[in-house]
Scaffold this motif. Structure first.
Motif, PDB file in Angstrom:
ATOM      1  N   ASN A  46      -7.596  14.989 -12.297  1.00  0.00           N
ATOM      2  CA  ASN A  46      -8.641  15.121 -11.277  1.00  0.00           C
ATOM      3  C   ASN A  46      -9.612  13.938 -11.323  1.00  0.00           C
ATOM      4  N   LEU A  47      -9.949  13.498 -12.545  1.00  0.00           N
ATOM      5  CA  LEU A  47     -10.818  12.335 -12.683  1.00  0.00           C
ATOM      6  C   LEU A  47     -10.126  11.084 -12.151  1.00  0.00           C
ATOM      7  N   LEU A  48      -8.840  10.938 -12.450  1.00  0.00           N
ATOM      8  CA  LEU A  48      -8.090   9.773 -11.966  1.00  0.00           C
ATOM      9  C   LEU A  48      -7.981   9.785 -10.445  1.00  0.00           C
ATOM     10  N   ARG A  49      -7.792  10.958  -9.863  1.00  0.00           N
ATOM     11  CA  ARG A  49      -7.748  11.045  -8.401  1.00  0.00           C
ATOM     12  C   ARG A  49      -9.067  10.574  -7.795  1.00  0.00           C
ATOM     13  N   ALA A  50     -10.171  11.009  -8.390  1.00  0.00           N
ATOM     14  CA  ALA A  50     -11.485  10.599  -7.880  1.00  0.00           C
ATOM     15  C   ALA A  50     -11.690   9.095  -8.019  1.00  0.00           C
ATOM     16  N   ILE A  51     -11.223   8.527  -9.146  1.00  0.00           N
ATOM     17  CA  ILE A  51     -11.388   7.088  -9.373  1.00  0.00           C
ATOM     18  C   ILE A  51     -10.591   6.287  -8.342  1.00  0.00           C
ATOM     19  N   TYR A  52      -9.349   6.696  -8.111  1.00  0.00           N
ATOM     20  CA  TYR A  52      -8.520   5.953  -7.156  1.00  0.00           C
ATOM     21  C   TYR A  52      -9.006   6.130  -5.720  1.00  0.00           C
ATOM     22  N   PHE A  53      -9.640   7.273  -5.432  1.00  0.00           N
ATOM     23  CA  PHE A  53     -10.133   7.513  -4.077  1.00  0.00           C
ATOM     24  C   PHE A  53     -11.486   6.844  -3.839  1.00  0.00           C
ATOM     25  N   MET A  54     -12.211   6.522  -4.897  1.00  0.00           N
ATOM     26  CA  MET A  54     -13.569   5.986  -4.778  1.00  0.00           C
ATOM     27  C   MET A  54     -13.678   4.766  -3.868  1.00  0.00           C
ATOM     28  N   PRO A  55     -12.757   3.774  -3.928  1.00  0.00           N
ATOM     29  CA  PRO A  55     -12.902   2.601  -3.045  1.00  0.00           C
ATOM     30  C   PRO A  55     -12.949   2.952  -1.561  1.00  0.00           C
ATOM     31  N   THR A  56     -12.383   4.091  -1.190  1.00  0.00           N
ATOM     32  CA  THR A  56     -12.358   4.476   0.224  1.00  0.00           C
ATOM     33  C   THR A  56     -13.756   4.762   0.757  1.00  0.00           C
ATOM     34  N   VAL A  57     -14.644   5.262  -0.101  1.00  0.00           N
ATOM     35  CA  VAL A  57     -15.983   5.649   0.351  1.00  0.00           C
ATOM     36  C   VAL A  57     -17.029   4.580   0.065  1.00  0.00           C
ATOM     37  N   ILE A  58     -16.624   3.472  -0.558  1.00  0.00           N
ATOM     38  CA  ILE A  58     -17.559   2.381  -0.822  1.00  0.00           C
ATOM     39  C   ILE A  58     -17.627   1.465   0.401  1.00  0.00           C
ATOM     40  N   SER A  59     -18.802   0.962   0.690  1.00  0.00           N
ATOM     41  CA  SER A  59     -18.993   0.072   1.833  1.00  0.00           C
ATOM     42  C   SER A  59     -18.107  -1.165   1.736  1.00  0.00           C
ATOM     43  N   THR A  60     -17.525  -1.552   2.863  1.00  0.00           N
ATOM     44  CA  THR A  60     -16.690  -2.757   2.905  1.00  0.00           C
ATOM     45  C   THR A  60     -17.489  -3.994   2.504  1.00  0.00           C
ATOM     46  N   SER A  61     -18.762  -4.035   2.867  1.00  0.00           N
ATOM     47  CA  SER A  61     -19.607  -5.172   2.506  1.00  0.00           C
ATOM     48  C   SER A  61     -19.736  -5.293   0.995  1.00  0.00           C
ATOM     49  N   VAL A  62     -19.949  -4.158   0.332  1.00  0.00           N
ATOM     50  CA  VAL A  62     -20.092  -4.167  -1.124  1.00  0.00           C
ATOM     51  C   VAL A  62     -18.783  -4.609  -1.782  1.00  0.00           C
ATOM     52  N   ILE A  63     -17.667  -4.040  -1.315  1.00  0.00           N
ATOM     53  CA  ILE A  63     -16.358  -4.398  -1.863  1.00  0.00           C
ATOM     54  C   ILE A  63     -16.100  -5.898  -1.704  1.00  0.00           C
ATOM     55  N   SER A  64     -16.408  -6.436  -0.535  1.00  0.00           N
ATOM     56  CA  SER A  64     -16.138  -7.849  -0.276  1.00  0.00           C
ATOM     57  C   SER A  64     -16.983  -8.751  -1.164  1.00  0.00           C
ATOM     58  N   THR A  78       0.810  -1.219   0.000  1.00  0.00           N
ATOM     59  CA  THR A  78       0.000   0.000   0.000  1.00  0.00           C
ATOM     60  C   THR A  78       0.840   1.264   0.000  1.00  0.00           C
ATOM     61  N   ILE A  79       1.843   1.355   0.867  1.00  0.00           N
ATOM     62  CA  ILE A  79       2.604   2.599   1.007  1.00  0.00           C
ATOM     63  C   ILE A  79       3.360   2.952  -0.280  1.00  0.00           C
ATOM     64  N   PRO A  80       4.168   2.045  -0.854  1.00  0.00           N
ATOM     65  CA  PRO A  80       4.856   2.409  -2.105  1.00  0.00           C
ATOM     66  C   PRO A  80       3.894   2.717  -3.252  1.00  0.00           C
ATOM     67  N   LEU A  81       2.819   1.929  -3.370  1.00  0.00           N
ATOM     68  CA  LEU A  81       1.868   2.153  -4.459  1.00  0.00           C
ATOM     69  C   LEU A  81       1.148   3.489  -4.291  1.00  0.00           C
ATOM     70  N   SER A  82       0.781   3.828  -3.068  1.00  0.00           N
ATOM     71  CA  SER A  82       0.126   5.108  -2.814  1.00  0.00           C
ATOM     72  C   SER A  82       1.044   6.277  -3.145  1.00  0.00           C
ATOM     73  N   LEU A  83       2.311   6.157  -2.766  1.00  0.00           N
ATOM     74  CA  LEU A  83       3.282   7.220  -3.059  1.00  0.00           C
ATOM     75  C   LEU A  83       3.497   7.346  -4.559  1.00  0.00           C
ATOM     76  N   LEU A  84       3.602   6.217  -5.246  1.00  0.00           N
ATOM     77  CA  LEU A  84       3.801   6.250  -6.700  1.00  0.00           C
ATOM     78  C   LEU A  84       2.625   6.926  -7.400  1.00  0.00           C
ATOM     79  N   LEU A  85       1.411   6.563  -7.022  1.00  0.00           N
ATOM     80  CA  LEU A  85       0.236   7.185  -7.638  1.00  0.00           C
ATOM     81  C   LEU A  85       0.167   8.669  -7.326  1.00  0.00           C
ATOM     82  N   ALA A  86       0.519   9.056  -6.105  1.00  0.00           N
ATOM     83  CA  ALA A  86       0.488  10.471  -5.734  1.00  0.00           C
ATOM     84  C   ALA A  86       1.486  11.273  -6.561  1.00  0.00           C
ATOM     85  N   VAL A  87       2.682  10.720  -6.753  1.00  0.00           N
ATOM     86  CA  VAL A  87       3.692  11.418  -7.556  1.00  0.00           C
ATOM     87  C   VAL A  87       3.220  11.563  -8.998  1.00  0.00           C
ATOM     88  N   LEU A  88       2.648  10.498  -9.571  1.00  0.00           N
ATOM     89  CA  LEU A  88       2.179  10.546 -10.950  1.00  0.00           C
ATOM     90  C   LEU A  88       1.026  11.543 -11.120  1.00  0.00           C
TER      91      LEU A  88
END
Length: 298
Positions: A100-118, A81-91
């Protein structure tokens, strides 16, 4: 306005917070500390047993296996998680079209319910008709379907699901840290002939050190406490391969299925919760001590 009037007004505003802290923070803590010394299953008589719950805990191989699994899960999640997050942030901090659209796409899983993701990932990693196996078979990467939720690959699967859900959150924090770095430093370094790697190694990483310390701290705590997706994907199985501390604790209080070998036990569960909190606190304190040395390095 007199001091007494100001004091009453301030006290009035604090009352709701104090009530919430007492009812949702202090009372549950006192409840746990009390029932650690009792044999209580949620009904019937409370039997004082002293330190028997802790003696049982020391002999409980299932709990210590869950501790080992927690460190494996947390370590794998952090290393990805840490290296991948840093790499995406730099890019995504650069001049990239549609960033801006890519940032929203990558951030989207954070706001989705864990039940739905699972549920979605349970379908994706299904052994018989899951998307992953179908793609691997289609391109002849594998010759037979892989049991992604079986004993051999279950831990890898839950780690990948956890990484997918966490990358966007830490990426956003890294991105905030990157945007706080003065651009003059990069311009000066470019004039002096520094290449992209040198600018990253000698400007970005040192300037990100305070933010990185906070992110790693949050990631460690979240990884050690994470269990929701594991509970929904594997229930700690198969044969305990993905049983982690907080899932084992949850099972003591609320068995996840009627066939669970763990019986509901609030007394022993309180002792497990106390031991779990001590382990997480010790790891956090250890990292805090190490992070002070990081300040000297950077």
């Amino acid at each position: 306005m007199s001091k007494w009037t100001r004091f009453r007004e301030n006290t009035t505003f604090l009352i709701p917070s104090v009530i919430l802290t007492l009812t949702l923070g202090i009372y549950p803590l006192v409840w746990v500390l009390r029932y650690m010394f009792y044999d209580y299953a949620g009904y019937g008589q409370e039997l004082f047993v002293g330190l028997d719950n802790f003696r049982r805990l020391l002999r409980d191989t299932l709990f210590w296996d869950s501790v080992k699994n927690t460190f494996i899960f947390a370590g794998g999640k952090l290393l990805l998680t840490i290296p991948l997050s840093l790499l995406l942030a730099v890019l995504l901090n650069g001049k990239l079209r549609g960033r801006n659209l890519l940032r929203a796409i990558y951030f989207m899983p954070t706001v989705i319910s864990t039940s739905v993701i699972s549920v979605v990932f349970y379908i994706i990693f299904n052994s018989y008709n899951g998307m992953v196996n179908q793609l691997l078979l289609k391109y002849h990467i594998i010759s037979a379907p892989i049991d992604w939720l079986g004993p051999k690959h279950a831990m890898l699967t839950v780690v990948l699901v956890a990484v997918w859900g966490a990358v966007g959150n830490y990426m956003l924090l890294f991105l905030a840290g990157l945007q706080s770095i003065p651009q003059d430093l990069y311009e000066s370094a470019s004039i002096d002939g520094a290449n992209s790697y040198q600018r990253f190694a000698y400007i970005t990483v040192p300037m990100l050190a305070p933010v990185m310390q906070m992110i790693i701290m949050l990631a460690i705590i979240a990884s050690l406490k994470g269990y929701e997706s594991i509970m929904l994907l594997t229930e700690g199985g198969p044969v305990g391969k993905t049983e982690v501390m907080y899932l084992y604790l949850y099972k003591q209080l609320f068995p996840v299925s009627t066939g669970s070998p763990v019986q509901q036990q609030f007394g022993y569960g309180s002792a497990v919760g106390f031991a779990t909190a001590l382990i997480v606190g010790a790891i956090t304190a250890l990292y805090y001590a190490l992070s002070k040395r990081m300040n000297k390095v950077f």
